[in-house]
Enzyme design. Structure first.
Site, short mmCIF file in Angstrom:
data_model
loop_
_atom_site.label_atom_id
_atom_site.label_comp_id
_atom_site.label_asym_id
_atom_site.label_seq_id
_atom_site.Cartn_x
_atom_site.Cartn_y
_atom_site.Cartn_z
CB VAL A 46 77.98 65.05 63.84
CG1 VAL A 46 77.79 65.04 62.33
CG2 VAL A 46 79.05 66.07 64.24
CB CYS A 47 74.62 60.97 65.22
SG CYS A 47 76.27 60.24 65.29
N PRO A 48 72.53 63.36 65.17
CG PRO A 48 72.06 64.69 67.03
CD PRO A 48 73.06 63.71 66.49
CD GLU A 50 76.00 62.34 59.60
OE1 GLU A 50 76.83 62.41 58.68
OE2 GLU A 50 75.97 61.41 60.43
CG LEU A 51 70.49 59.78 62.24
CD1 LEU A 51 70.38 59.11 63.60
CD2 LEU A 51 70.49 58.75 61.14
#
Length: 187
Positions: A46-48, A50-51
């Protein structure tokens, strides 16, 4: 958990920014608007997304005078490696803070001690170094940069227009409210 208007706590850390390793402190944040964007870890799922969303909207944040500080418990070396190998993360122009000791995550009370990483937490800091917006979501729930932009615009409007407030779903340019006895029970 930090509260609205609580001050940014002191910190000093390494960061990756525009191809260089730099030091960042709480003093660097004060004097302008800033967003601390905590996420669990580099090289995850999920992190990439969002970033990358933040990277795609970074110019809009910059137009508002807002600096973005993404934060994970990874080291600055890991941020560079991720930036160099991921097309999504390669778009990032904002500061990627390293928090390998978890000090900053603990300052914002988003550290997951047993996992050694941070919750998904978003904190808007005003130029005086005070928190004006807080959002913390479950690990599987991604955040939206465009929704955050709306919150930033509302917070900046309220800060520069004492006596006015922004109603639900407010967008820049729309009507605001001036709380008074005359409005009680009429909205």
């Amino acid at each position: 958990m930090p509260r609205i208007n609580s001050p940014l706590k002191p910190f000093e850390t390494d960061a990756y920014h525009n191809g260089k390793f730099i030091k960042v402190t709480d003093a660097d944040v004060k004097g302008k608007w800033g967003v601390f964007f905590f996420y669990p870890a580099d090289f995850t799922f999920v992190c990439p997304t969002e970033l990358e969303d933040m990277a795609d909207n970074y110019a809009e944040f910059q137009k508002l005078g807002v600096e973005i500080y993404s934060v994970s418990t990874d080291k600055h070396f890991t941020h560079k490696a991720w930036h160099d190998t991921s097309p999504a993360i390669g778009k990032i122009k904002y500061v990627m803070l390293a928090d390998p000791t978890g000090e900053i995550a603990r300052n914002f009370d988003v550290m997951i001690e047993e996992a050694g990483m941070a919750d998904r937490g978003t904190f808007l800091i005003d130029p005086e170094g005070k928190i004006q917006y807080i959002e913390v979501t479950a690990g599987g729930v991604g955040r939206s940069a465009t929704e955050l932009l709306d919150k930033v615009r509302a917070a900046q409007y309220v800060a520069s227009h004492p006596g006015e407030v922004c109603p639900a779903k407010w967008k820049e340019g729309e009507a605001t409210l001036s709380p008074s006895l005359d409005l009680v029970g009429k909205i």
